[in-house]
Design a protein around this motif. Structure first.
Motif, PDB file in Angstrom:
ATOM      1  N   ILE A  56      55.839  33.083 -36.092  1.00 19.66           N
ATOM      2  CA  ILE A  56      55.605  34.498 -35.869  1.00 19.66           C
ATOM      3  C   ILE A  56      54.570  34.682 -34.754  1.00 19.66           C
ATOM      4  CG2 ILE A  56      54.979  36.689 -36.926  1.00 19.66           C
ATOM      5  CD1 ILE A  56      57.438  35.365 -38.156  1.00 19.66           C
ATOM      6  N   LEU A  57      54.884  35.539 -33.803  1.00 19.21           N
ATOM      7  CA  LEU A  57      53.926  35.888 -32.765  1.00 19.21           C
ATOM      8  C   LEU A  57      53.229  37.198 -33.137  1.00 19.21           C
ATOM      9  CD1 LEU A  57      55.951  35.174 -29.489  1.00 19.21           C
ATOM     10  CD2 LEU A  57      54.431  33.640 -30.750  1.00 19.21           C
ATOM     11  N   ARG A  58      51.904  37.209 -33.058  1.00 14.42           N
ATOM     12  CA  ARG A  58      51.133  38.419 -33.309  1.00 14.42           C
ATOM     13  C   ARG A  58      50.861  39.153 -32.002  1.00 14.42           C
ATOM     14  NH1 ARG A  58      51.441  34.506 -37.372  1.00 14.42           N
ATOM     15  NH2 ARG A  58      50.516  35.305 -39.299  1.00 14.42           N
ATOM     16  N   LYS A  59      50.911  40.471 -32.034  1.00 16.08           N
ATOM     17  CA  LYS A  59      50.586  41.248 -30.842  1.00 16.08           C
ATOM     18  C   LYS A  59      49.109  41.091 -30.517  1.00 16.08           C
ATOM     19  CE  LYS A  59      51.049  45.738 -28.641  1.00 16.08           C
ATOM     20  NZ  LYS A  59      51.555  47.132 -28.766  1.00 16.08           N
ATOM     21  N   LEU A  60      48.834  40.792 -29.264  1.00 17.66           N
ATOM     22  CA  LEU A  60      47.460  40.602 -28.850  1.00 17.66           C
ATOM     23  C   LEU A  60      46.720  41.932 -28.858  1.00 17.66           C
ATOM     24  CD1 LEU A  60      46.191  38.291 -26.095  1.00 17.66           C
ATOM     25  CD2 LEU A  60      45.339  40.633 -26.166  1.00 17.66           C
ATOM     26  N   VAL A  61      45.619  41.971 -29.579  1.00 20.08           N
ATOM     27  CA  VAL A  61      44.769  43.163 -29.633  1.00 20.08           C
ATOM     28  C   VAL A  61      43.491  42.868 -28.860  1.00 20.08           C
ATOM     29  CG1 VAL A  61      43.512  44.761 -31.115  1.00 20.08           C
ATOM     30  CG2 VAL A  61      45.710  43.811 -31.866  1.00 20.08           C
ATOM     31  N   PRO A  62      43.216  43.574 -27.776  1.00 18.05           N
ATOM     32  CA  PRO A  62      42.007  43.306 -26.997  1.00 18.05           C
ATOM     33  C   PRO A  62      40.739  43.424 -27.841  1.00 18.05           C
ATOM     34  CG  PRO A  62      43.469  44.759 -25.791  1.00 18.05           C
ATOM     35  CD  PRO A  62      44.033  44.642 -27.177  1.00 18.05           C
ATOM     36  N   ARG A  63      39.770  42.618 -27.530  1.00 17.61           N
ATOM     37  CA  ARG A  63      38.501  42.659 -28.243  1.00 17.61           C
ATOM     38  C   ARG A  63      37.757  43.959 -27.936  1.00 17.61           C
ATOM     39  NH1 ARG A  63      36.054  36.611 -28.576  1.00 17.61           N
ATOM     40  NH2 ARG A  63      38.035  35.547 -28.943  1.00 17.61           N
ATOM     41  N   PRO A  64      36.972  44.463 -28.885  1.00 20.21           N
ATOM     42  CA  PRO A  64      36.179  45.668 -28.612  1.00 20.21           C
ATOM     43  C   PRO A  64      35.081  45.358 -27.597  1.00 20.21           C
ATOM     44  CG  PRO A  64      35.552  44.724 -30.720  1.00 20.21           C
ATOM     45  CD  PRO A  64      36.760  43.949 -30.254  1.00 20.21           C
ATOM     46  N   ILE A  65      34.623  46.370 -26.898  1.00 17.44           N
ATOM     47  CA  ILE A  65      33.533  46.222 -25.949  1.00 17.44           C
ATOM     48  C   ILE A  65      32.231  46.584 -26.657  1.00 17.44           C
ATOM     49  CG2 ILE A  65      32.637  46.912 -23.699  1.00 17.44           C
ATOM     50  CD1 ILE A  65      35.444  48.039 -23.105  1.00 17.44           C
ATOM     51  N   ILE A  66      31.211  45.742 -26.483  1.00 13.30           N
ATOM     52  CA  ILE A  66      29.895  46.071 -27.013  1.00 13.30           C
ATOM     53  C   ILE A  66      28.894  46.072 -25.866  1.00 13.30           C
ATOM     54  CG2 ILE A  66      30.511  44.960 -29.210  1.00 13.30           C
ATOM     55  CD1 ILE A  66      28.412  42.782 -28.497  1.00 13.30           C
ATOM     56  N   PRO A  67      27.761  46.735 -26.000  1.00 10.66           N
ATOM     57  CA  PRO A  67      26.743  46.692 -24.944  1.00 10.66           C
ATOM     58  C   PRO A  67      26.234  45.271 -24.742  1.00 10.66           C
ATOM     59  CG  PRO A  67      26.334  48.522 -26.450  1.00 10.66           C
ATOM     60  CD  PRO A  67      27.405  47.675 -27.077  1.00 10.66           C
ATOM     61  N   ARG A  68      25.953  44.938 -23.497  1.00 10.03           N
ATOM     62  CA  ARG A  68      25.472  43.586 -23.170  1.00 10.03           C
ATOM     63  C   ARG A  68      24.248  43.201 -23.983  1.00 10.03           C
ATOM     64  NH1 ARG A  68      24.370  39.058 -22.726  1.00 10.03           N
ATOM     65  NH2 ARG A  68      24.117  37.769 -20.866  1.00 10.03           N
ATOM     66  N   ALA A  69      23.351  44.135 -24.206  1.00 10.00           N
ATOM     67  CA  ALA A  69      22.109  43.834 -24.923  1.00 10.00           C
ATOM     68  C   ALA A  69      22.342  43.468 -26.384  1.00 10.00           C
ATOM     69  CB  ALA A  69      21.159  45.025 -24.841  1.00 10.00           C
ATOM     70  N   GLU A  70      23.506  43.813 -26.918  1.00  6.41           N
ATOM     71  CA  GLU A  70      23.774  43.518 -28.325  1.00  6.41           C
ATOM     72  C   GLU A  70      24.427  42.150 -28.536  1.00  6.41           C
ATOM     73  OE1 GLU A  70      25.917  46.627 -30.248  1.00  6.41           O
ATOM     74  OE2 GLU A  70      24.495  48.197 -29.622  1.00  6.41           O
ATOM     75  N   SER A  71      24.795  41.472 -27.460  1.00  9.64           N
ATOM     76  CA  SER A  71      25.421  40.160 -27.608  1.00  9.64           C
ATOM     77  C   SER A  71      24.348  39.089 -27.680  1.00  9.64           C
ATOM     78  CB  SER A  71      26.352  39.870 -26.425  1.00  9.64           C
ATOM     79  OG  SER A  71      26.921  38.588 -26.550  1.00  9.64           O
ATOM     80  N   ALA A  72      24.510  38.173 -28.629  1.00  6.14           N
ATOM     81  CA  ALA A  72      23.535  37.093 -28.795  1.00  6.14           C
ATOM     82  C   ALA A  72      23.792  35.927 -27.863  1.00  6.14           C
ATOM     83  CB  ALA A  72      23.567  36.615 -30.252  1.00  6.14           C
ATOM     84  N   PHE A  73      24.866  35.984 -27.079  1.00  8.00           N
ATOM     85  CA  PHE A  73      25.219  34.878 -26.193  1.00  8.00           C
ATOM     86  C   PHE A  73      24.552  35.086 -24.831  1.00  8.00           C
ATOM     87  CE2 PHE A  73      28.204  34.855 -29.543  1.00  8.00           C
ATOM     88  CZ  PHE A  73      28.719  33.571 -29.668  1.00  8.00           C
ATOM     89  N   PRO A  74      23.937  34.042 -24.265  1.00  2.00           N
ATOM     90  CA  PRO A  74      23.060  34.234 -23.103  1.00  2.00           C
ATOM     91  C   PRO A  74      23.735  34.362 -21.758  1.00  2.00           C
ATOM     92  CG  PRO A  74      23.054  31.926 -23.751  1.00  2.00           C
ATOM     93  CD  PRO A  74      23.869  32.652 -24.787  1.00  2.00           C
ATOM     94  N   ASN A  75      24.954  33.827 -21.599  1.00  2.00           N
ATOM     95  CA  ASN A  75      25.570  33.742 -20.273  1.00  2.00           C
ATOM     96  C   ASN A  75      26.698  34.752 -20.125  1.00  2.00           C
ATOM     97  OD1 ASN A  75      23.927  31.369 -19.793  1.00  2.00           O
ATOM     98  ND2 ASN A  75      25.372  30.270 -21.091  1.00  2.00           N
ATOM     99  N   LEU A  76      27.052  35.040 -18.862  1.00  2.00           N
ATOM    100  CA  LEU A  76      28.066  36.052 -18.589  1.00  2.00           C
ATOM    101  C   LEU A  76      29.125  35.510 -17.649  1.00  2.00           C
ATOM    102  CD1 LEU A  76      28.809  39.100 -19.017  1.00  2.00           C
ATOM    103  CD2 LEU A  76      27.665  39.527 -16.834  1.00  2.00           C
ATOM    104  N   ALA A  77      30.387  35.657 -18.018  1.00  2.00           N
ATOM    105  CA  ALA A  77      31.531  35.307 -17.170  1.00  2.00           C
ATOM    106  C   ALA A  77      32.424  36.526 -17.022  1.00  2.00           C
ATOM    107  CB  ALA A  77      32.320  34.136 -17.763  1.00  2.00           C
ATOM    108  N   VAL A  78      33.176  36.559 -15.935  1.00  2.00           N
ATOM    109  CA  VAL A  78      34.114  37.660 -15.706  1.00  2.00           C
ATOM    110  C   VAL A  78      35.480  37.079 -15.368  1.00  2.00           C
ATOM    111  CG1 VAL A  78      34.679  39.716 -14.387  1.00  2.00           C
ATOM    112  CG2 VAL A  78      32.282  39.170 -14.859  1.00  2.00           C
ATOM    113  N   LEU A  79      36.477  37.481 -16.129  1.00  5.52           N
ATOM    114  CA  LEU A  79      37.869  37.141 -15.828  1.00  5.52           C
ATOM    115  C   LEU A  79      38.410  38.180 -14.852  1.00  5.52           C
ATOM    116  CD1 LEU A  79      39.022  36.399 -19.460  1.00  5.52           C
ATOM    117  CD2 LEU A  79      39.185  34.757 -17.591  1.00  5.52           C
TER     118      LEU A  79
END
Length: 330
Positions: A56-79
């Motif tokens: 079964i293939l699931r429909k891809l649901v884009p991830r929600p956007i959160i403010p940068r300051a709320e992310s605990a991950f230190p680095n930033l990449a852009v696709l």
């Protein structure tokens, strides 16, 4: 890969970059008016899969956007993904660009989506019929539109890494659009991830998405960025590490490009068989056979050229040293 309404992105009512997410509706059981009361789509899908006769293939649901300051991950990449009027960056033009910014840690774990940009642009000439067929982007959809370069730059400027699924194609177009792209480290999710070793049958995005158990609306820039992010973030291969971790390690390594200038014509099959490619000089590179390898393989490759191609121990082929800041430029 690579509308005016639904095109702009999957989240916004108008084009542009936005960091503040909309309120997320409360999660509800997967029912719809057309299904019996109590029916659960996911439960039904799991039951079919357990029998071993269905996938079964699931429909891809884009991830929600959160403010940068709320992310605990230190680095930033852009696709980044572009749709263009053709393949030649020198004469063809971008008609759509999509970018999805996400955070990550030093080990290559994917964090949160913290920004998105999507925009259309009217090119100088009508869009070729083949491009319309591939992308669904028509002249009417782009009429009078321009990419908001300032908004796009605001997303790209703080990035530690820019990623494209075929960076050798996208980077020259992006640099032509904005100089902000030129100073960034780039990584290619086609060339720098050993997809076959991870159990995938090809490196085209459609294959990767399908074999990850998902489906999406392809050939639109932002949709493809969201799809690629999910593939990069999901565990794959025997070790179960996300493919993004391999891409990150690859982007940190330096490489060398060696040119077999003035090699004898009858050596061309030997060079081609070893992985060398021909440059006719039209893109600014030397007119010669060339190969790009990890820097630890440099001495071995020079030994091959000196003994098998030139027959001269003191031969000094042209060498270019590359990092992620140099790769995939013209």
């Amino acid at each position: 890969m690579k509308s005016i309404s639904s095109q702009f992105d999957l989240f916004d009512d108008a084009p542009g970059y936005r960091q503040t997410p909309r309120a997320t509706p409360r999660k509800r059981k997967s029912e719809s008016p057309s299904t019996p009361p109590g029916w659960d789509d996911e439960e039904a899908a799991q039951r079919l899969e357990q029998g071993g006769r269905y996938r079964i293939l699931r429909k891809l649901v884009p991830r929600p956007i959160i403010p940068r300051a709320e992310s605990a991950f230190p680095n930033l990449a852009v696709l980044v993904d572009t749709e263009t009027t053709g393949l030649n960056h020198a004469k063809d033009e971008i008609i759509e660009i999509g970018a999805v910014a996400f955070t990550y840690d030093d080990e290559g774990a994917v964090g949160d989506v913290v920004g998105i940009y999507s925009g259309l642009r009217q090119p100088s000439d009508p869009i070729p019929a083949e491009i319309i067929r591939l992308t669904g982007i028509t002249d009417e959809m782009v009429a009078g539109l321009e990419i908001d370069v300032a908004a796009l730059d605001a997303l790209i400027e703080p990035a530690d890494l820019v990623i494209a699924h075929n960076a050798a194609f996208d980077r020259p177009f992006c640099e032509k659009l904005s100089p902000t792209f030129a100073s960034k480290a780039w990584a290619c999710s086609v060339k720098e991830i050993p997809w076959a070793d991870l159990g995938f049958e090809g490196n085209k995005l459609g294959y990767l998405v399908g074999q990850s158990g998902l489906f999406h609306e392809g050939h639109r820039a932002t949709d493809d960025c969201n799809a690629l992010l999910e593939v990069l973030a999901r565990p794959a291969g025997e070790g179960g590490a996300p493919p993004f971790s391999q891409l990150l390690r690859s982007s940190e390594r330096s490489r060398v490009r060696i040119y077999a200038e003035n090699a004898a014509f009858d050596m061309k099959d030997h060079l081609k068989g070893r992985g060398y490619r021909w440059s006719d000089g039209s893109d600014g590179r030397p007119r010669a056979w060339w190969i790009e390898i990890d820097d630890e393989l440099e001495e071995e490759e020079l030994r091959y050229l000196r003994t098998e191609i030139y027959g001269w121990e003191d031969a000094e082929p042209l060498i270019q040293r590359l990092t992620a800041f140099d790769r995939y430029r013209t």
